[in-house]
Design an enzyme around this catalytic site. Structure first.
Site, PDB file in Angstrom:
ATOM      1  CD  GLU A  20      -2.858  -1.417   1.888  1.00 36.39           C
ATOM      2  OE1 GLU A  20      -2.659  -0.648   3.281  1.00 36.39           O
ATOM      3  OE2 GLU A  20      -3.829  -2.162   1.961  1.00 36.39           O
ATOM      4  CB  CYS A  70       6.635  -5.928   9.146  1.00 41.24           C
ATOM      5  SG  CYS A  70       7.882  -5.194  10.117  1.00 41.24           S
ATOM      6  CB  CYS A 123       2.106  -2.288  13.891  1.00 42.48           C
ATOM      7  SG  CYS A 123       2.177  -2.179  12.488  1.00 42.48           S
ATOM      8  CB  CYS A 142       4.914  -3.233  16.630  1.00 40.78           C
ATOM      9  SG  CYS A 142       6.579  -2.856  16.478  1.00 40.78           S
ATOM     10  CB  CYS A 174       2.548   6.952   3.613  1.00 41.76           C
ATOM     11  SG  CYS A 174       3.202   5.690   4.727  1.00 41.76           S
ATOM     12  CG  ASN A 224      -4.316   5.483  13.174  1.00 40.83           C
ATOM     13  OD1 ASN A 224      -5.347   6.570  13.364  1.00 40.83           O
ATOM     14  ND2 ASN A 224      -3.082   5.883  12.705  1.00 40.83           N
ATOM     15  CB  SER A 236       8.652   3.363  16.053  1.00 40.26           C
ATOM     16  OG  SER A 236       8.152   3.897  14.993  1.00 40.26           O
ATOM     17  CG  PHE A 237      11.028   6.322  22.168  1.00 39.74           C
ATOM     18  CD1 PHE A 237      12.143   5.925  21.966  1.00 39.74           C
ATOM     19  CD2 PHE A 237      10.737   6.987  23.385  1.00 39.74           C
ATOM     20  CE1 PHE A 237      13.201   5.857  22.897  1.00 39.74           C
ATOM     21  CE2 PHE A 237      11.555   6.784  24.491  1.00 39.74           C
ATOM     22  CZ  PHE A 237      12.966   6.064  24.394  1.00 39.74           C
ATOM     23  CG  HIS A 238       5.725   3.519  19.804  1.00 41.68           C
ATOM     24  ND1 HIS A 238       5.183   4.755  19.067  1.00 41.68           N
ATOM     25  CD2 HIS A 238       5.952   2.932  18.589  1.00 41.68           C
ATOM     26  CE1 HIS A 238       5.223   4.799  17.896  1.00 41.68           C
ATOM     27  NE2 HIS A 238       5.418   3.481  17.375  1.00 41.68           N
ATOM     28  CB  CYS A 274       0.142   5.821  11.162  1.00 40.79           C
ATOM     29  SG  CYS A 274       1.507   6.497  10.526  1.00 40.79           S
ATOM     30  N   GLY A 293       6.591  -2.341   6.494  1.00 42.60           N
ATOM     31  CA  GLY A 293       7.758  -2.923   6.831  1.00 42.60           C
ATOM     32  C   GLY A 293       8.636  -2.069   7.557  1.00 42.60           C
ATOM     33  CD  GLU A 294      12.714  -0.921  10.798  1.00 40.38           C
ATOM     34  OE1 GLU A 294      12.017  -0.896  11.723  1.00 40.38           O
ATOM     35  OE2 GLU A 294      13.599  -0.314  10.530  1.00 40.38           O
ATOM     36  CB  SER A 344       9.537   5.825  10.416  1.00 41.15           C
ATOM     37  OG  SER A 344       9.019   5.489  11.598  1.00 41.15           O
TER      38      SER A 344
HETATM   39  N1  SAH Z   1       8.536  -0.190  10.556  1.00 34.56           N
HETATM   40  C1  SAH Z   1       8.705   1.270  10.808  1.00 34.56           C
HETATM   41  C2  SAH Z   1       7.950   2.296   9.843  1.00 34.56           C
HETATM   42  C3  SAH Z   1       6.496   2.030   9.302  1.00 34.56           C
HETATM   43  S1  SAH Z   1       5.065   2.206  10.621  1.00 34.56           S
HETATM   44  C4  SAH Z   1       8.442   1.776  12.233  1.00 34.56           C
HETATM   45  O1  SAH Z   1       7.929   0.915  12.740  1.00 34.56           O
HETATM   46  O2  SAH Z   1       8.929   2.778  12.615  1.00 34.56           O
HETATM   47  C5  SAH Z   1       5.081   3.859  10.920  1.00 34.56           C
HETATM   48  C6  SAH Z   1       4.790   4.445  12.018  1.00 34.56           C
HETATM   49  O3  SAH Z   1       3.392   3.985  12.452  1.00 34.56           O
HETATM   50  C7  SAH Z   1       5.439   3.912  13.219  1.00 34.56           C
HETATM   51  O4  SAH Z   1       5.994   4.832  14.355  1.00 34.56           O
HETATM   52  C8  SAH Z   1       4.605   3.110  13.726  1.00 34.56           C
HETATM   53  O5  SAH Z   1       4.933   2.564  15.132  1.00 34.56           O
HETATM   54  C9  SAH Z   1       3.385   3.670  13.633  1.00 34.56           C
HETATM   55  N2  SAH Z   1       2.126   2.613  13.838  1.00 34.56           N
HETATM   56  C10 SAH Z   1       1.910   1.649  13.584  1.00 34.56           C
HETATM   57  N3  SAH Z   1       0.748   1.015  13.954  1.00 34.56           N
HETATM   58  C11 SAH Z   1       0.161   2.020  14.317  1.00 34.56           C
HETATM   59  C12 SAH Z   1      -1.504   2.253  14.858  1.00 34.56           C
HETATM   60  N4  SAH Z   1      -2.321   1.100  14.704  1.00 34.56           N
HETATM   61  N5  SAH Z   1      -1.933   3.469  14.995  1.00 34.56           N
HETATM   62  C13 SAH Z   1      -0.849   4.420  15.165  1.00 34.56           C
HETATM   63  N6  SAH Z   1       0.556   4.423  14.739  1.00 34.56           N
HETATM   64  C14 SAH Z   1       0.993   3.173  14.491  1.00 34.56           C
HETATM   65 FE1  SF4 Z   2       6.886  -3.597  11.417  1.00 31.24          FE
HETATM   66 FE2  SF4 Z   2       7.050  -0.827  11.931  1.00 31.24          FE
HETATM   67 FE3  SF4 Z   2       4.694  -2.421  12.139  1.00 31.24          FE
HETATM   68 FE4  SF4 Z   2       6.586  -2.451  14.191  1.00 31.24          FE
HETATM   69  S1  SF4 Z   2       5.180  -0.618  13.620  1.00 31.24           S
HETATM   70  S2  SF4 Z   2       5.443  -4.362  12.919  1.00 31.24           S
HETATM   71  S3  SF4 Z   2       8.292  -2.420  12.590  1.00 31.24           S
HETATM   72  S4  SF4 Z   2       5.738  -2.015  10.393  1.00 31.24           S
END
Ligand code: SAH
Ligand code: SF4
Length: 395
Positions: free
Chosen positions: A117, A137, A144, A141, A130, A328, A251-253, A371, A197-198, A229
């Site tokens: 996508e 991936c 995600c 996480c 984006c 999201n 992606s600190f979180h 996202c 993806g990462e 990211s």
């Molecule tokens: N894999 C990479 C880049 C893709 S994700 C990474 O993890 O950084 C892009 C961003 O969206 C990351 O910060 C990820 O943690 C965040 N993200 C993933 N799922 C999400 C969700 N359901 N709601 C909000 N942000 C999310």
């Molecule tokens: Fe992969 Fe990024 Fe989603 Fe984590 S947040 S599962 S690294 S796409």
């Protein structure tokens, strides 16, 4: 956030594409040196090769040419020679959905029939695309949606830069005949590697693709308008500055290893302290090139006042901005979005500590384009619990 109510448009595009003949080389995705070598290997005299690279490069990346016929500054016989050896191949756009807020989500099909996508987010002062770096991936996480999908394969450089070109095709974002280059403002002005993806687990292809996108005599996107990211692949972080030079988002979180282990399992391999050390040493970080800390707001998980204070303490000394992302939600997600008042309060604490703390407006929620919601329709195989556990253990 309320769900949008206006109708959603969905087009299924059925533009037949000529499939490349086996044995032909794709021009897209080759850097200038690789293209030069390929031209020479296909019979272009060495002395002419540099000039030919410049000409072909301009056609493909400045004007959006899709075949050799129209490359009018090349001799007809040379164009025919090129067509015998090369093709100009992009991912195939199979569908386009338009959200009531103007966000567009494309499904791009790549070799092997896989789909990724690509999301276009128009805003007043910019248009952000984006893009994805992998199909699925390897990481898991837990908040995600992509993380529930198996890694199918890494994308090639052609498939990564090709997503930008495919979207520019659809948006009519190439200069039109007779139009001076740069005359019309560009619809795609920024790129974020925040799709599926990462990116740091597909480093070489991402780097090669971004180098093509940044080439000043081509797509010409400034390195400051590209943000990569990462979930925190520590050993690759410095290379991002050295070999790509784009902006970095992390992606600190979470503010404790205990919580981050659960949210971003790669934390078990490279915990917060190691990640922060890599960021402190990040060659490019400065006040004009701050590192973005992405922080997803999950109700009662990571959104307390203590978390906000801990976050400020942890990142002390790093030129940073903090991007709060309201979670999201997706069907079956094990978390909820923090209340709006909580998000505001969290943002306030951070702001008072002297950091920019924009709250990312969720876009395209009605088409699942926000996202972390990206997931291809053809790859819905959920990982089994055992697989996820194994990967987390490994990570
Ligand atoms: N894999 C990479 C880049 C893709 S994700 C990474 O993890 O950084 C892009 C961003 O969206 C990351 O910060 C990820 O943690 C965040 N993200 C993933 N799922 C999400 C969700 N359901 N709601 C909000 N942000 C999310
Ligand atoms: Fe992969 Fe990024 Fe989603 Fe984590 S947040 S599962 S690294 S796409």
């Amino acid at each position: 956030m309320t769900q949008a109510s206006a109708p959603i448009t969905q087009d299924v595009l059925t533009i037949p594409r000529k499939l490349p003949e086996p044995g032909l080389t794709n021009i897209v995705g080759l850097g200038r040196d690789a293209l030069r070598a390929a031209l020479i290997a296909a019979g272009t005299p060495e002395k002419q090769a540099k000039m030919r690279v410049n000409q072909i490069w301009q056609w493909v990346y400045v004007w959006g040419a899709r075949d050799f016929d129209g490359m009018t500054n090349l001799a007809k016989s040379y164009r025919a020679e090129l067509a015998e050896n090369f093709y100009i191949g992009l991912p195939e756009m199979v569908s386009r959905q338009i959200s009531s807020d103007g966000t567009q989500k494309y499904l791009a099909r790549i070799a092997g029939g896989h789909e990724v996508e690509v999301v276009y987010i128009p805003e007043e002062d910019r248009g952000t695309l984006c893009i994805s770096s992998q199909v699925g991936c390897t990481l898991t996480c837990s908040f995600c949606h992509t993380g529930t999908q198996k890694l199918v394969r890494n994308l090639t450089a052609a498939e990564i830069v090709g997503q930008i070109m495919m979207a520019r095709d659809d948006l009519d974002d190439w200069p039109r005949p007779g139009e001076a280059y740069g005359e019309r403002p560009r619809l795609i002005s920024n790129i974020v590697l925040m799709g599926m993806g990462e990116p740091l687990y597909n480093f070489d292809a991402v780097r090669d693709a971004m180098k093509i996108a940044m080439d000043g005599e081509g797509i010409s996107l400034s390195r400051r308008r590209i943000t990569l990211s990462t979930s925190g692949v520590v050993p690759e972080i410095a290379r991002c500055a050295e070999e790509i030079g784009c902006m970095l988002a992390i992606s600190f979180h979470a503010t404790t290893d205990e919580v981050r282990d659960r949210l971003v399992p790669i934390n078990k391999k490279w915990p917060i302290a190691e990640l922060l050390e890599a960021l402190r040493k990040y060659p490019k970080a400065s006040n004009s090139e701050r590192i973005t800390f992405e922080y997803v707001m999950l109700k009662d998980v990571n959104d307390s006042d203590e978390d906000a204070h801990r976050l400020i303490k942890l990142i002390k000394g790093i030129p940073a901005k903090i991007n709060l992302i309201p979670f999201n939600e997706w069907p079956g997600a094990p978390y909820q979005r923090s209340d709006w008042a909580r998000i505001k309060r969290f943002a306030d604490i951070i702001y008072k500590a002297g950091y920019a703390s924009p709250i990312r407006t969720p876009r395209g929620e009605d088409i699942m384009a926000a996202c972390g919601q990206l997931k291809s329709a053809t790859e819905r195989a959920r990982k089994s619990r055992a697989e996820i556990a194994a990967e987390i253990g490994e990570a």
